[in-house]
Design a protein around this motif. Structure first.
Motif, PDB file in Angstrom:
ATOM      1  N   LEU A  33      40.167  57.595  43.222  1.00  0.00           N
ATOM      2  CA  LEU A  33      38.997  57.190  42.399  1.00  0.00           C
ATOM      3  C   LEU A  33      38.858  55.757  42.410  1.00  0.00           C
ATOM      4  O   LEU A  33      39.588  55.121  42.702  1.00  0.00           O
ATOM      5  N   MET A  34      37.328  55.177  42.589  1.00  0.00           N
ATOM      6  CA  MET A  34      36.857  53.903  42.617  1.00  0.00           C
ATOM      7  C   MET A  34      36.265  53.833  41.250  1.00  0.00           C
ATOM      8  O   MET A  34      35.444  54.534  40.971  1.00  0.00           O
ATOM      9  N   LEU A  35      36.508  53.003  40.371  1.00  0.00           N
ATOM     10  CA  LEU A  35      36.132  52.835  38.743  1.00  0.00           C
ATOM     11  C   LEU A  35      35.541  51.376  38.635  1.00  0.00           C
ATOM     12  O   LEU A  35      36.090  50.489  39.123  1.00  0.00           O
ATOM     13  N   ALA A  36      34.590  51.373  37.747  1.00  0.00           N
ATOM     14  CA  ALA A  36      34.298  50.184  37.535  1.00  0.00           C
ATOM     15  C   ALA A  36      33.432  50.270  36.106  1.00  0.00           C
ATOM     16  O   ALA A  36      33.167  51.404  35.449  1.00  0.00           O
ATOM     17  N   ASP A  37      33.689  49.259  35.309  1.00  0.00           N
ATOM     18  CA  ASP A  37      33.057  49.198  33.830  1.00  0.00           C
ATOM     19  C   ASP A  37      33.041  47.572  33.563  1.00  0.00           C
ATOM     20  O   ASP A  37      33.974  46.819  34.022  1.00  0.00           O
ATOM     21  N   GLY A  54      47.992  61.962  37.654  1.00  0.00           N
ATOM     22  CA  GLY A  54      48.215  62.222  39.116  1.00  0.00           C
ATOM     23  C   GLY A  54      47.329  61.729  40.233  1.00  0.00           C
ATOM     24  O   GLY A  54      47.389  61.800  41.359  1.00  0.00           O
ATOM     25  N   ALA A  55      46.378  60.888  39.763  1.00  0.00           N
ATOM     26  CA  ALA A  55      45.186  60.462  40.668  1.00  0.00           C
ATOM     27  C   ALA A  55      45.623  59.226  41.334  1.00  0.00           C
ATOM     28  O   ALA A  55      46.312  58.464  40.977  1.00  0.00           O
ATOM     29  N   GLU A  56      45.081  59.044  42.558  1.00  0.00           N
ATOM     30  CA  GLU A  56      45.126  57.915  43.416  1.00  0.00           C
ATOM     31  C   GLU A  56      44.004  56.985  42.702  1.00  0.00           C
ATOM     32  O   GLU A  56      42.894  57.221  43.015  1.00  0.00           O
ATOM     33  N   ILE A  57      44.478  55.591  42.520  1.00  0.00           N
ATOM     34  CA  ILE A  57      43.173  54.858  42.068  1.00  0.00           C
ATOM     35  C   ILE A  57      42.990  53.841  43.406  1.00  0.00           C
ATOM     36  O   ILE A  57      43.975  52.933  43.731  1.00  0.00           O
ATOM     37  N   LEU A  58      41.791  54.031  43.882  1.00  0.00           N
ATOM     38  CA  LEU A  58      41.644  53.237  45.006  1.00  0.00           C
ATOM     39  C   LEU A  58      41.072  51.825  44.718  1.00  0.00           C
ATOM     40  O   LEU A  58      41.233  51.111  45.382  1.00  0.00           O
ATOM     41  N   ASP A  59      40.459  51.811  43.617  1.00  0.00           N
ATOM     42  CA  ASP A  59      39.834  50.606  43.247  1.00  0.00           C
ATOM     43  C   ASP A  59      39.496  50.858  41.799  1.00  0.00           C
ATOM     44  O   ASP A  59      39.201  51.785  41.235  1.00  0.00           O
ATOM     45  N   ALA A  60      39.773  49.523  40.931  1.00  0.00           N
ATOM     46  CA  ALA A  60      39.211  49.421  39.619  1.00  0.00           C
ATOM     47  C   ALA A  60      38.664  48.007  39.437  1.00  0.00           C
ATOM     48  O   ALA A  60      39.672  47.031  39.384  1.00  0.00           O
ATOM     49  N   THR A  61      37.536  48.034  38.941  1.00  0.00           N
ATOM     50  CA  THR A  61      37.007  46.296  39.112  1.00  0.00           C
ATOM     51  C   THR A  61      36.016  46.405  37.966  1.00  0.00           C
ATOM     52  O   THR A  61      35.259  47.191  37.382  1.00  0.00           O
ATOM     53  N   ALA A  62      36.145  45.110  36.928  1.00  0.00           N
ATOM     54  CA  ALA A  62      35.205  44.989  36.054  1.00  0.00           C
ATOM     55  C   ALA A  62      34.071  44.495  36.787  1.00  0.00           C
ATOM     56  O   ALA A  62      33.929  43.690  37.612  1.00  0.00           O
ATOM     57  N   LEU A  63      32.815  45.147  36.227  1.00  0.00           N
ATOM     58  CA  LEU A  63      31.624  45.048  36.863  1.00  0.00           C
ATOM     59  C   LEU A  63      30.560  45.044  35.752  1.00  0.00           C
ATOM     60  O   LEU A  63      30.244  45.903  35.131  1.00  0.00           O
ATOM     61  N   ASP A  64      29.561  44.170  36.196  1.00  0.00           N
ATOM     62  CA  ASP A  64      28.328  44.067  35.500  1.00  0.00           C
ATOM     63  C   ASP A  64      27.165  44.711  36.120  1.00  0.00           C
ATOM     64  O   ASP A  64      26.897  44.034  37.230  1.00  0.00           O
ATOM     65  N   LYS A  77      32.737  46.226  49.417  1.00  0.00           N
ATOM     66  CA  LYS A  77      34.303  46.164  49.501  1.00  0.00           C
ATOM     67  C   LYS A  77      34.837  47.503  49.424  1.00  0.00           C
ATOM     68  O   LYS A  77      35.751  47.863  50.304  1.00  0.00           O
ATOM     69  N   VAL A  78      34.505  48.261  48.452  1.00  0.00           N
ATOM     70  CA  VAL A  78      35.465  49.678  48.452  1.00  0.00           C
ATOM     71  C   VAL A  78      34.966  50.661  49.755  1.00  0.00           C
ATOM     72  O   VAL A  78      35.975  51.217  49.981  1.00  0.00           O
ATOM     73  N   THR A  79      33.567  50.383  49.939  1.00  0.00           N
ATOM     74  CA  THR A  79      33.384  51.435  51.188  1.00  0.00           C
ATOM     75  C   THR A  79      34.011  50.958  52.380  1.00  0.00           C
ATOM     76  O   THR A  79      34.446  51.644  53.361  1.00  0.00           O
ATOM     77  N   ALA A  80      34.180  49.505  52.566  1.00  0.00           N
ATOM     78  CA  ALA A  80      34.754  49.187  53.609  1.00  0.00           C
ATOM     79  C   ALA A  80      36.336  49.432  53.835  1.00  0.00           C
ATOM     80  O   ALA A  80      36.898  49.828  54.680  1.00  0.00           O
ATOM     81  N   GLU A  81      37.174  49.558  52.711  1.00  0.00           N
ATOM     82  CA  GLU A  81      38.447  49.742  52.439  1.00  0.00           C
ATOM     83  C   GLU A  81      38.698  51.203  52.467  1.00  0.00           C
ATOM     84  O   GLU A  81      39.612  51.546  52.879  1.00  0.00           O
ATOM     85  N   HIS A  82      37.945  51.887  51.720  1.00  0.00           N
ATOM     86  CA  HIS A  82      38.120  53.288  51.480  1.00  0.00           C
ATOM     87  C   HIS A  82      37.236  54.321  51.869  1.00  0.00           C
ATOM     88  O   HIS A  82      37.431  55.591  51.793  1.00  0.00           O
ATOM     89  N   GLY A  83      36.212  54.082  52.478  1.00  0.00           N
ATOM     90  CA  GLY A  83      35.128  54.707  52.918  1.00  0.00           C
ATOM     91  C   GLY A  83      34.417  55.131  51.962  1.00  0.00           C
ATOM     92  O   GLY A  83      34.344  54.972  50.779  1.00  0.00           O
TER      93      GLY A  83
END
Length: 305
Positions: A33-37, A54-64, A77-83
């Motif tokens: 998962l890549m998550l934002a809120d 059991g999930a792998e958290i690839l990224d979690a970012t506070a985002l407006d 950032k997330v696509t460069a690091e995780h595809g």
């Protein structure tokens, strides 16, 4: 079939409501998962619960999502690091209702900035990347290797619900955008889906900004209770969304009354008009004597309903 660990999904609005339940549902299926809120505390809770599942958290970012530069920076950032993610669920949004005669322009602007322009920012940042990325080799339910772009509209995007003019403008724009993207992106291996939830009992129901209306008024409280009694849970809505996407449906609804309402607009117009007029009367009845006398200043950020 349980997805492979390489399958990934990006979810906005993941701190509460439908976005949170979508993230947890994907987590239980082993999707990374890549998550934002915009709400960091709620996002942290979703991350903790997704990890327990059991999930792998690839990224979690506070985002407006109204901040175009921030959205672009995060996606880069997330696509460069995780595809590039296999699925995108853009759920983030707000709801502000009110009588079009008195609702101030700043509230119209706010709901359109978050719901419509926020979606535009996510689409602009992600679509060039998901259309250019090669298809995955692994198979999932549905057509092999095709990516999913899921946008959140609302029943208010096509049904004339009372006092929803600003909200409907924002969500109708998302629906129209998705209608174009479903054909524009198909040749590039991307399936576009748009969700039109009806009544969903999210935290938004208890905090929604209804301009000029006192939420403590007994009539308003009674109307809210009736809504909650009719509403489905966010978990049930998330399950319906995932099922609809897996089956390849373009328009995904969370309850049968919304699909029927869309059908009735064209095929049973007199019945549709009668129901809308009755709902409008109900809104006016609930607000009668419940006006605050001054504009409301709060706005709720959560998954839309």
């Amino acid at each position: 079939m349980r997805p492979t660990a390489t399958h990934s999904a990006l979810v906005t609005g993941a701190a509460s409501g439908i976005g949170r339940e979508l993230a947890l549902s994907l987590a239980r299926d082993g999707v990374a998962l890549m998550l934002a809120d915009v709400a960091p505390d709620g996002l942290e809770r979703t991350v903790a619960d997704a990890r327990l599942a059991g999930a792998e958290i690839l990224d979690a970012t506070a985002l407006d999502v109204t901040d175009q530069a921030a959205v672009e920076e995060w996606v880069e950032k997330v696509t460069a690091e995780h595809g590039v993610p296999d699925e995108v669920h853009h759920v983030a949004g707000i709801a502000i209702w009110g009588d079009a005669r008195t609702m101030p322009p700043e509230k119209w602007r706010r709901v359109i900035e978050v719901n419509l322009m926020g979606t535009v920012h996510v689409v602009q940042a992600l679509v060039p990347r998901i259309t250019a990325a090669p298809r995955r080799a692994h198979a999932r339910r549905g057509r092999r290797g095709r990516r999913k772009l899921v946008l959140m509209s609302s029943a208010a995007g096509f049904i004339g619900l009372p006092w929803h003019a600003a909200y409907s403008a924002s969500k109708g724009g998302v629906l129209a955008m998705a209608e174009v993207l479903r054909f524009d992106l198909r040749p590039f291996g991307v399936d576009v889906h748009v969700v039109a939830p009806g009544a969903v009992d999210t935290p938004l129901v208890r905090t929604i900004d209804i301009h000029g209306v006192d939420r403590a008024n007994p009539r308003v409280a009674r109307a809210t209770a009736l809504f909650q009694g009719h509403a489905v849970s966010p978990a049930k809505a998330a399950a319906k969304i995932r099922r609809g996407v897996a089956r390849g449906r373009f328009l995904v609804t969370t309850s049968g009354d919304i699909a029927f309402g869309r059908w009735a607009q064209v095929n049973l117009p007199w019945g549709y008009k009668a129901v809308m007029r009755a709902l409008n009367y109900g809104f006016r009845w609930a607000s009668r004597g419940g006006s605050t006398g001054t504009p409301s200043t709060s706005s709720a950020v959560a998954s839309p309903s």
